[in-house]
Write a protein that holds these residues in place. Structure first.
Motif, PDB file in Angstrom:
ATOM      1  N   LEU A  95       7.427  12.256   1.746  1.00  0.00           N
ATOM      2  CA  LEU A  95       6.879  13.571   2.092  1.00  0.00           C
ATOM      3  C   LEU A  95       5.705  13.458   3.056  1.00  0.00           C
ATOM      4  CD1 LEU A  95       6.943  15.269  -1.446  1.00  0.00           C
ATOM      5  CD2 LEU A  95       8.552  15.626   0.442  1.00  0.00           C
ATOM      6  N   GLY A  96       5.439  12.239   3.516  1.00  0.00           N
ATOM      7  CA  GLY A  96       4.376  12.029   4.492  1.00  0.00           C
ATOM      8  C   GLY A  96       3.020  11.703   3.907  1.00  0.00           C
ATOM      9  N   GLU A  97       2.952  11.488   2.587  1.00  0.00           N
ATOM     10  CA  GLU A  97       1.675  11.165   1.958  1.00  0.00           C
ATOM     11  C   GLU A  97       1.362   9.672   2.104  1.00  0.00           C
ATOM     12  OE1 GLU A  97      -0.482  13.260   0.650  1.00  0.00           O
ATOM     13  OE2 GLU A  97       0.789  15.001   0.980  1.00  0.00           O
ATOM     14  N   GLU A  98       0.078   9.371   2.182  1.00  0.00           N
ATOM     15  CA  GLU A  98      -0.364   7.976   2.201  1.00  0.00           C
ATOM     16  C   GLU A  98      -0.739   7.594   0.776  1.00  0.00           C
ATOM     17  OE1 GLU A  98      -3.253   5.048   4.877  1.00  0.00           O
ATOM     18  OE2 GLU A  98      -3.344   7.232   5.122  1.00  0.00           O
ATOM     19  N   VAL A  99      -0.085   6.567   0.246  1.00  0.00           N
ATOM     20  CA  VAL A  99      -0.204   6.257  -1.183  1.00  0.00           C
ATOM     21  C   VAL A  99      -0.489   4.766  -1.365  1.00  0.00           C
ATOM     22  CG1 VAL A  99       0.915   6.426  -3.451  1.00  0.00           C
ATOM     23  CG2 VAL A  99       1.524   8.045  -1.630  1.00  0.00           C
ATOM     24  N   ARG A 100      -1.341   4.466  -2.327  1.00  0.00           N
ATOM     25  CA  ARG A 100      -1.593   3.089  -2.723  1.00  0.00           C
ATOM     26  C   ARG A 100      -1.283   2.937  -4.213  1.00  0.00           C
ATOM     27  NH1 ARG A 100      -1.680   3.005   1.948  1.00  0.00           N
ATOM     28  NH2 ARG A 100      -3.215   2.126   3.392  1.00  0.00           N
ATOM     29  N   VAL A 101      -0.536   1.910  -4.558  1.00  0.00           N
ATOM     30  CA  VAL A 101      -0.334   1.550  -5.959  1.00  0.00           C
ATOM     31  C   VAL A 101      -1.273   0.405  -6.282  1.00  0.00           C
ATOM     32  CG1 VAL A 101       1.259   0.600  -7.675  1.00  0.00           C
ATOM     33  CG2 VAL A 101       2.073   2.305  -6.031  1.00  0.00           C
ATOM     34  N   GLN A 102      -2.051   0.570  -7.348  1.00  0.00           N
ATOM     35  CA  GLN A 102      -2.938  -0.492  -7.807  1.00  0.00           C
ATOM     36  C   GLN A 102      -2.534  -0.875  -9.226  1.00  0.00           C
ATOM     37  OE1 GLN A 102      -7.118   0.431  -7.352  1.00  0.00           O
ATOM     38  NE2 GLN A 102      -7.011   0.043  -5.158  1.00  0.00           N
ATOM     39  N   THR A 103      -2.349  -2.165  -9.451  1.00  0.00           N
ATOM     40  CA  THR A 103      -1.884  -2.624 -10.743  1.00  0.00           C
ATOM     41  C   THR A 103      -2.975  -3.387 -11.495  1.00  0.00           C
ATOM     42  OG1 THR A 103      -1.010  -4.683  -9.786  1.00  0.00           O
ATOM     43  CG2 THR A 103       0.493  -2.811  -9.940  1.00  0.00           C
ATOM     44  N   ALA A 104      -2.999  -3.187 -12.807  1.00  0.00           N
ATOM     45  CA  ALA A 104      -3.966  -3.894 -13.648  1.00  0.00           C
ATOM     46  C   ALA A 104      -3.571  -5.354 -13.825  1.00  0.00           C
ATOM     47  CB  ALA A 104      -4.078  -3.202 -15.006  1.00  0.00           C
ATOM     48  N   ILE A 105      -2.280  -5.636 -13.648  1.00  0.00           N
ATOM     49  CA  ILE A 105      -1.780  -7.010 -13.632  1.00  0.00           C
ATOM     50  C   ILE A 105      -1.457  -7.349 -12.175  1.00  0.00           C
ATOM     51  CG2 ILE A 105       0.027  -8.579 -14.435  1.00  0.00           C
ATOM     52  CD1 ILE A 105       0.440  -6.702 -16.803  1.00  0.00           C
ATOM     53  N   GLU A 106      -2.006  -8.418 -11.670  1.00  0.00           N
ATOM     54  CA  GLU A 106      -1.840  -8.714 -10.243  1.00  0.00           C
ATOM     55  C   GLU A 106      -0.394  -9.042  -9.896  1.00  0.00           C
ATOM     56  OE1 GLU A 106      -4.435 -11.177  -8.069  1.00  0.00           O
ATOM     57  OE2 GLU A 106      -6.238 -10.545  -9.131  1.00  0.00           O
ATOM     58  N   MET A 107       0.121  -8.394  -8.864  1.00  0.00           N
ATOM     59  CA  MET A 107       1.429  -8.702  -8.257  1.00  0.00           C
ATOM     60  C   MET A 107       1.320  -8.303  -6.799  1.00  0.00           C
ATOM     61  SD  MET A 107       3.641  -5.926 -10.436  1.00  0.00           S
ATOM     62  CE  MET A 107       3.162  -6.639 -12.001  1.00  0.00           C
ATOM     63  N   ARG A 108       0.607  -9.108  -6.051  1.00  0.00           N
ATOM     64  CA  ARG A 108       0.167  -8.767  -4.702  1.00  0.00           C
ATOM     65  C   ARG A 108       1.313  -8.511  -3.731  1.00  0.00           C
ATOM     66  NH1 ARG A 108      -5.313  -9.916  -3.643  1.00  0.00           N
ATOM     67  NH2 ARG A 108      -6.402 -10.828  -5.429  1.00  0.00           N
ATOM     68  N   GLN A 109       2.497  -9.038  -4.042  1.00  0.00           N
ATOM     69  CA  GLN A 109       3.613  -8.836  -3.110  1.00  0.00           C
ATOM     70  C   GLN A 109       4.094  -7.388  -3.087  1.00  0.00           C
ATOM     71  OE1 GLN A 109       3.283 -11.336  -5.150  1.00  0.00           O
ATOM     72  NE2 GLN A 109       3.719 -13.262  -4.095  1.00  0.00           N
ATOM     73  N   VAL A 110       3.820  -6.626  -4.146  1.00  0.00           N
ATOM     74  CA  VAL A 110       4.336  -5.258  -4.213  1.00  0.00           C
ATOM     75  C   VAL A 110       3.242  -4.194  -4.317  1.00  0.00           C
ATOM     76  CG1 VAL A 110       6.546  -5.957  -5.205  1.00  0.00           C
ATOM     77  CG2 VAL A 110       4.650  -5.377  -6.726  1.00  0.00           C
ATOM     78  N   ALA A 111       2.027  -4.583  -4.689  1.00  0.00           N
ATOM     79  CA  ALA A 111       0.968  -3.590  -4.881  1.00  0.00           C
ATOM     80  C   ALA A 111      -0.402  -4.249  -4.809  1.00  0.00           C
ATOM     81  CB  ALA A 111       1.135  -2.899  -6.237  1.00  0.00           C
ATOM     82  N   GLU A 112      -1.422  -3.414  -4.629  1.00  0.00           N
ATOM     83  CA  GLU A 112      -2.797  -3.913  -4.635  1.00  0.00           C
ATOM     84  C   GLU A 112      -3.232  -4.204  -6.063  1.00  0.00           C
ATOM     85  OE1 GLU A 112      -5.381  -1.002  -2.979  1.00  0.00           O
ATOM     86  OE2 GLU A 112      -4.458  -1.009  -0.997  1.00  0.00           O
ATOM     87  N   PRO A 113      -4.104  -5.190  -6.260  1.00  0.00           N
ATOM     88  CA  PRO A 113      -4.717  -5.341  -7.580  1.00  0.00           C
ATOM     89  C   PRO A 113      -5.710  -4.201  -7.790  1.00  0.00           C
ATOM     90  CG  PRO A 113      -5.718  -6.866  -6.026  1.00  0.00           C
ATOM     91  CD  PRO A 113      -4.578  -6.212  -5.303  1.00  0.00           C
ATOM     92  N   TYR A 114      -5.906  -3.804  -9.036  1.00  0.00           N
ATOM     93  CA  TYR A 114      -6.861  -2.727  -9.292  1.00  0.00           C
ATOM     94  C   TYR A 114      -8.280  -3.224  -9.050  1.00  0.00           C
ATOM     95  CZ  TYR A 114      -9.984   0.543 -11.488  1.00  0.00           C
ATOM     96  OH  TYR A 114     -11.025   1.412 -11.714  1.00  0.00           O
ATOM     97  N   ILE A 115      -8.945  -2.601  -8.111  1.00  0.00           N
ATOM     98  CA  ILE A 115     -10.361  -2.852  -7.834  1.00  0.00           C
ATOM     99  C   ILE A 115     -11.027  -1.487  -7.757  1.00  0.00           C
ATOM    100  CG2 ILE A 115     -12.038  -3.793  -6.198  1.00  0.00           C
ATOM    101  CD1 ILE A 115      -9.846  -5.750  -5.270  1.00  0.00           C
ATOM    102  N   ARG A 116     -11.980  -1.260  -8.605  1.00  0.00           N
ATOM    103  CA  ARG A 116     -12.582   0.075  -8.736  1.00  0.00           C
ATOM    104  C   ARG A 116     -13.096   0.610  -7.403  1.00  0.00           C
ATOM    105  NH1 ARG A 116     -17.899   1.340  -9.258  1.00  0.00           N
ATOM    106  NH2 ARG A 116     -18.339   3.471  -9.948  1.00  0.00           N
ATOM    107  N   ARG A 117     -13.882  -0.157  -6.700  1.00  0.00           N
ATOM    108  CA  ARG A 117     -14.466   0.325  -5.445  1.00  0.00           C
ATOM    109  C   ARG A 117     -13.390   0.616  -4.393  1.00  0.00           C
ATOM    110  NH1 ARG A 117     -20.035  -0.269  -4.782  1.00  0.00           N
ATOM    111  NH2 ARG A 117     -21.106  -1.287  -6.526  1.00  0.00           N
ATOM    112  N   ARG A 118     -12.347  -0.205  -4.379  1.00  0.00           N
ATOM    113  CA  ARG A 118     -11.264   0.033  -3.428  1.00  0.00           C
ATOM    114  C   ARG A 118     -10.516   1.309  -3.783  1.00  0.00           C
ATOM    115  NH1 ARG A 118      -7.247  -4.814  -2.231  1.00  0.00           N
ATOM    116  NH2 ARG A 118      -9.145  -5.579  -1.214  1.00  0.00           N
TER     117      ARG A 118
END
Length: 242
Positions: A95-118
């Protein structure tokens, strides 16, 4: 410009919400519908964080009841939430939205790790952030994850979207025709009355950090937008003790 009551929200979606009438798995037409509703709210200028469950794929409690180690079963549940988060991300990006997925368990190939400031910076840049993987720890539900992330990013409210339930009742309205709906409650009321709205950890976290909840029916089109605009629908649960 439409006036909004909440500038930064955490939307809590159950995994079952993504399954539609089938009750299991991911149903693409439902993803598309939910994504459109979220986009309408985002277009108002609301900063949106989303916590999604995994019950449509796997429940840790179910695995434990079958004899699995609870921590192992919960880890599988956390992975299920990542699958749902990626599906929702795809629906929103279509739909044209810019989205980031952040995971509490690191899996950098598919999503960002959860970092509060980021996460906060992404919200400030107008991106939608989907928090996956729960809290990253076993024995904690995604309700607790929603309360935790809301506190960390300083959200104004947690919107708890329910399927075909328009608020909090003193009994199951599908079973008891005399069940009474509450318009307003406190977190202390939830605990004292033993109402099954969220787990006790989520209640305590939101109470200690004075974060309100709104429990509402997400199957009614436009309800997420109505809540953000301040319309009195569902049940509002104040975050403080008073």
């Amino acid at each position: 410009m439409t006036k909004i009551k909440y500038k930064r929200i955490v939307l809590k979606l159950s995994g079952e919400a993504l399954a539609g009438e089938k009750g299991f798995g991911i149903h693409p037409p439902v993803i598309k519908k939910i994504a459109q509703e979220i986009k309408e709210v985002h277009d108002l200028g609301v900063e949106i964080g989303i916590v999604v469950g995994g019950g449509n794929i796997w429940r840790g409690e179910t695995g434990a009841e079958m004899g699995m180690d609870r921590a192992q079963a919960d880890s599988m549940g956390m992975l299920a939430t990542v699958m749902n988060a990626l599906a929702l991300q795809d629906g929103l990006e279509n739909l044209g939205e810019e989205v980031r997925v952040q995971t509490a368990i690191e899996m950098r190939q598919v999503a960002e790790p959860y970092i509060r400031r980021r996460a906060i910076r992404n919200l400030e840049k107008g991106r939608i952030v989907i928090f996956a993987g729960g809290t990253g720890n076993p024995y904690f539900s995604t309700d607790s994850a929603a309360a935790l992330r809301a506190a960390e990013i300083d959200a104004d409210v947690i919107l708890m979207a329910k399927n075909n339930v328009d608020g909090v009742y003193n009994a199951d309205p599908n079973v008891d025709p005399k069940a009474v709906k509450f318009d307003e409650l406190t977190q202390l009321d939830i605990i004292n009355k033993g109402l099954r709205v969220m787990d006790s950890t989520a209640s305590s976290l939101s109470m200690d950090n004075d974060i309100p909840f709104v429990v509402f029916n997400m199957t009614v089109p436009g309800n997420i937008k109505r809540v953000v605009e301040g319309e009195a629908i569902g049940t509002k649960i104040s975050g403080g003790k008073k």
